[in-house]
Structure formats: structure tokens, C-alpha cells
Design an enzyme around this catalytic site. Structure first.
Site, PDB file in Angstrom:
ATOM      1  N   ASP A 116     -54.624  94.890 -71.005  1.00  0.00           N
ATOM      2  CA  ASP A 116     -53.976  96.152 -70.646  1.00  0.00           C
ATOM      3  C   ASP A 116     -54.538  96.764 -69.370  1.00  0.00           C
ATOM      4  O   ASP A 116     -53.956  97.714 -68.831  1.00  0.00           O
ATOM      5  CB  ASP A 116     -54.115  97.171 -71.781  1.00  0.00           C
ATOM      6  CG  ASP A 116     -53.435  96.725 -73.057  1.00  0.00           C
ATOM      7  OD1 ASP A 116     -52.362  96.112 -72.950  1.00  0.00           O
ATOM      8  OD2 ASP A 116     -53.974  96.976 -74.145  1.00  0.00           O
ATOM      9  N   ASP A 147     -49.235  99.970 -75.701  1.00  0.00           N
ATOM     10  CA  ASP A 147     -49.553  98.638 -76.203  1.00  0.00           C
ATOM     11  C   ASP A 147     -49.456  98.707 -77.728  1.00  0.00           C
ATOM     12  O   ASP A 147     -49.481  99.802 -78.298  1.00  0.00           O
ATOM     13  CB  ASP A 147     -50.967  98.262 -75.769  1.00  0.00           C
ATOM     14  CG  ASP A 147     -51.467  97.001 -76.433  1.00  0.00           C
ATOM     15  OD1 ASP A 147     -50.771  95.980 -76.368  1.00  0.00           O
ATOM     16  OD2 ASP A 147     -52.548  97.063 -77.049  1.00  0.00           O
ATOM     17  N   ASP A 186     -55.647  99.232 -74.954  1.00  0.00           N
ATOM     18  CA  ASP A 186     -57.056  99.095 -75.349  1.00  0.00           C
ATOM     19  C   ASP A 186     -57.707  97.793 -74.918  1.00  0.00           C
ATOM     20  O   ASP A 186     -58.926  97.703 -74.852  1.00  0.00           O
ATOM     21  CB  ASP A 186     -57.171  99.203 -76.878  1.00  0.00           C
ATOM     22  CG  ASP A 186     -56.641  97.969 -77.580  1.00  0.00           C
ATOM     23  OD1 ASP A 186     -57.354  97.402 -78.402  1.00  0.00           O
ATOM     24  OD2 ASP A 186     -55.494  97.571 -77.297  1.00  0.00           O
TER      25      ASP A 186
END
Length: 481
Positions: A381, A181, A377
Site C-alpha cells: 500500500d 485496502d 497498512d
């Protein structure tokens, strides 16, 4: 709560259900859902989704979906569905034990029965069969291999890497694709001043004015400007008549001059002749008494060790590094190019990320490096963390949903720890294999001697207890990762 009800969302609260704003205007922090670092402005008739944080104004929202159909609820369902499809890898010792134990027990029975049927002394061959069983006792394997994994997990935890199970060690050691990410993982998720481009003032003066105007706002851009000019509160400037203009910026009087800080819409409103900037990022324009004085480039800061993390992964033999983000394409392209990512995809919703990971899972480049790990995080996600072979969450600032769905947690949020986790896993697996071959090698040699009557009792004891002690001592090396 039924669809069509009106809910009140105060400053600092999360939007509980999807809906449409019927009264009020505000800015919403959507970073947890989309990864977009810039807050989104909303006003009457704009749609809002559950999970966003209200930053600046009170909103009245008419709900359009029930909780079961809300954005956050769908993300939870994605996590549950992804977890059911996660691939699991068996450790080497589990596979080996399925073959080893039946073979040695069967061999001991044959050693006692067959020679007796052929005319041998039953007592002699029974003694040899029993010695055969003593030597073949899998204590060294049963104790040392799990202990190696426990030691590896302990050694990783000392380095700020929490691994939730020994089975993930095996997966980490065979990683071929690492997916990241962006916001909060490769970047800090916080705005910072990247460049100052003055027209009629110097850089110091331009930052000085912008910081004063933004002194009382809670907007992340204001915080970035204040951080770039930390002494603005003690330099004696007089600031008054502060007015925040929704969707445009802020206007204030600084030492008798009208200073406007905001986007191009605000510049057009005051008649300032602004110009474009070649930098990618959030451009903050500044005008004094209607005269354009320059602009400031603000961006989400890339973490100091992000580039190092990508380089280390490639040095470890990782075939593909991929970045998935919900942020704008221009921002995603800039970060991916800066870090040297192999692939990147932007403007993705949580479900889109899951689809990309599914595609990557089915296109593994090598059977020896066939596993995929995802590093993230935010709550957006969580479904991908659950779907990947190994999900790694940032534990310092990561959301509870991400940490819960992940298999590995990095306590200090450093992406370079991903490469360290892979090295620890590979070293742990290597020590475990050493113990397996040490135990098997010595046991096979003594078993052959026992079968032909050449083994002594002390040799049998050494092949059982002595090898166990040696294997345990070797396993303790995994603590020093």
C-alpha cells in the site's frame, strides 16, 4: 548477489530476492505484498517474490532478478515516484497573507503621502498612518491560525490519530473519495471460523477433531481452528502420527481414528465423497477413516467498526467509497457487499492500485470535495499512500513502509477513525476561519476609523493585542475534538 546465485530461506525469514525454488516446499505469507490472506504453497520450480515470509519449510531459491529489479525494490521506486506527484493544498491563511500584507502597507504609505501632497499637515497624517500600521499588524492571524492547526493536531493525537502536518488538515476537510485496502484495514487479516457444516457429526465434534489435527501446525488456518475450539488441549484426546501433506492438508491419528483435515485434493486422495459449499471463503474438509464428515468455512474477519466507518463517511458527504485488494475476486466481492462499498477492485498488484488511484484522482465528482484519501497498512500500500492527496496508515499492525509513506497514522487500526479525522479537520478549519474573520472584521473597522482620525490609541491596542488574545483563546477550542 548476482542473478543465478542460490540462496537459503529458512522458516520465518523473508525472501530477499525474486527467484525460482530449486529445492524444498513451503507456504509463503504474501499478505504484505498482495493482501491475500491465505498462504501460498510453493515447491520446486515455483516462482517466489521478494518480501514474502517463509512459514513452514526450508527453501533453496535461485535468484532471477537483482535487488534493483526485485519486487520490493520496484515498490520502493513506486513510492518515490508517487510522492513527487502528490498534490499539496495551501491553507487559507497562506493565500490570504499574500494579499493582505501588501495592501495594508501600501495603504499606510498612501495615507501618509497623498493628504500631505494635497496640503495636509505631515505630522497629523504620519501619525494616522503609523496608527494604521499598528492596527493592521497581523499578529492575530500569524499566531492564532497556526495555533489552531497545532491544537487540532494535538486534539487528534489524543484520539489516536497522528497527523503529520497542518497542510493535511485542509485536504482532509475537502475529501470526496475514500479508498480502502481490504486485508488488515477493513478486515483483521487473520482467519477465523465463520461456519461449521457437519454431515455425520455435530458442530462441536467436527471442530473438536479438526482442532486436534491442526494442534501442532503454524499455518494460519490451524490457528483459526484452535481458536474456535480453545479447550482441545485439555480434554484428554490422544493425537499421534501427525503428517502434513504439502498443498493438501494434515493427516493424524486421533483416539485410534485416522482424521484428515484439508482441501478437496486430500479428500480425493483418501476417497472421501466431499461436496461443495455455497459459502465464500476457505473451505476445510474433514474425513474420518476415509468417510466424509463435513466441512468448516474459514474467512478473514471483517473489523467490528468497518461497516460503521463506511456509513459515517457517507453521512459526512463523501461521494465515493472504494475498496482495492490483491485478494481473490470472490473474497473482495463478499467484503464489499457486506460493507456497502460503492466500488471495489480485486486481484491487484501494487502498481495496479496506483493506476486505479490515478484514475480516481482525475474523476473527482465535485470541486468542493475534490480530494482523495487512501487507507492501507501493508508494504504493497505504500506507493498508493504516497500518491493519494492524503495517505492514512494503520499504525498498530501496519508495515514500516506504509507508516513512513502515510500522512496520517491511526494508532489503534480502527477504520472508523477515518471519519473522526475528517470531522476534526473540518472543525479545526472552521475555528481557523472564525479567527480570520474575527481579526479582519475588527481590524477593518478600526482601520477606517484611524484613516479618518476617529480612532484612539486604546482602540488601536485592542485591535492588535486584544484581538490576538481573543483569537488565541478561540484557537484552544480545537484541542477538544
Amino acid at each position: 548477489m548476482a542473478v543465478g546465485d542460490i540462496i537459503l530461506v529458512r522458516v520465518g525469514e523473508k525472501v530477499p530476492l525474486d527467484g525460482v525454488v530449486v529445492e524444498g516446499s513451503s507456504k509463503l505469507n504474501t499478505v504484505a505484498l498482495t493482501g491475500e490472506t491465505l498462504p501460498r504453497s510453493v515447491e520446486t520450480d515455483d516462482e517466489v517474490v521478494s518480501g514474502c515470509v517463509n512459514l513452514s519449510g526450508v527453501l533453496r531459491v535461485r535468484t532471477t532478478k537483482s535487488f534493483g529489479e526485485s519486487t520490493v525494490s520496484k515498490i520502493i521506486h513506486l513510492v518515490e515516484d508517487a510522492g513527487e506527484h502528490k498534490s499539496q493544498s495551501e491553507t487559507f491563511i497562506t493565500k490570504f497573507a499574500r494579499i493582505y500584507t501588501p495592501i495594508v502597507v501600501g495603504a499606510a504609505i498612501l495615507l501618509a503621502v497623498v493628504p500631505t501632497l494635497l496640503g495636509g499637515a505631515f505630522a497629523t497624517w504620519l501619525y494616522r498612518a503609523l496608527m494604521f500600521l499598528v492596527v493592521s499588524c497581523p499578529c492575530a492571524l500569524v499566531l492564532s491560525v497556526p495555533l489552531t492547526f497545532f491544537a487540532g493536531i494535538g486534539g487528534a493525537s489524543r484520539r489516536g490519530i497522528l497527523i503529520k502536518g497542518a497542510n493535511y488538515m485542509d485536504v482532509l476537510s475537502k475529501v470526496g473519495t475514500v479508498v480502502f485496502d481490504k486485508t488488515g484495514t477493513l478486515t483483521h487479516g487473520q482467519f477465523a471460523v465463520e461456519a461449521v457444516h457437519p454431515d455425520s457429526l455435530d458442530e462441536h465434534q467436527l471442530l473438536h477433531l479438526a482442532a486436534h489435527v491442526e494442534h501442532f501446525t503454524i499455518h494460519p488456518i490451524g490457528a483459526a481452528l484452535r481458536d474456535a475450539f480453545p479447550d482441545e488441549a485439555t480434554d484428554g484426546c490422544e493425537v499421534s502420527d501427525v503428517e502434513e501433506i504439502s498443498g493438501k492438508g494434515i493427516k493424524a491419528k486421533v483416539d485410534g481414528k485416522i482424521v484428515c483435515v484439508g482441501n478437496t485434493k486430500l479428500m480425493d486422495a483418501v476417497g472421501a465423497q466431499w461436496h461443495d459449499c455455497s459459502h465464500v471463503g476457505t473451505i476445510i474438509h474433514v474425513a474420518i477413516d476415509g468417510q466424509y464428515t463435513g466441512h468448516i468455512v474459514i474467512n478473514d474477519r471483517v473489523k467490528e467498526d468497518s461497516a460503521e466507518a463506511i456509513a459515517e463517511l457517507k453521512a459526512l458527504g463523501v461521494n465515493r467509497t472504494v475498496m482495492l485488494t490483491g485478494d481473490h475476486r470472490e473474497v473482495g466481492a463478499r467484503v464489499a457487499e457486506q460493507l456497502g462499498m460503492d466500488e471495489w477492485y480485486a486481484e491487484l498488484l501494487p502498481a495496479d492500485k496506483v493506476e486505479h488511484v490515478k484514475r480516481l484522482l482525475t474523476s473527482t465528482p465535485s470541486p468542493l470535495t475534490s480530494h482523495l484519501i487512501f487507507v492501507g497498512d501493508g508494504i504493497n500500500d505504500a506507493p498508493v499512500l504516497a500518491r493519494a492527496d492524503v495517505g492514512i496508515a494503520m499504525g498498530g499492525l501496519g508495515s514500516d513502509a506504509a507508516i513512513e509513506a502515510a500522512d496520517v497514522v491511526l494508532m489503534d487500526d480502527h477504520p472508523s477513525k477515518v471519519a473522526l479525522a475528517i470531522r476534526i479537520a473540518r472543525r479545526t478549519l472552521a475555528i481557523a476561519r472564525q479567527n480570520v474573520w474575527l481579526a479582519i472584521g475588527i481590524k477593518v473597522a478600526v482601520l477606517v476609523l484611524a484613516a479618518v482620525g476617529l480612532a484612539t490609541m486604546w482602540m488601536a491596542v485592542f485591535a492588535d493585542v486584544g484581538v490576538t488574545v481573543l483569537a488565541v483563546l478561540n484557537a484552544m477550542r480545537a484541542l477538544k475534538c
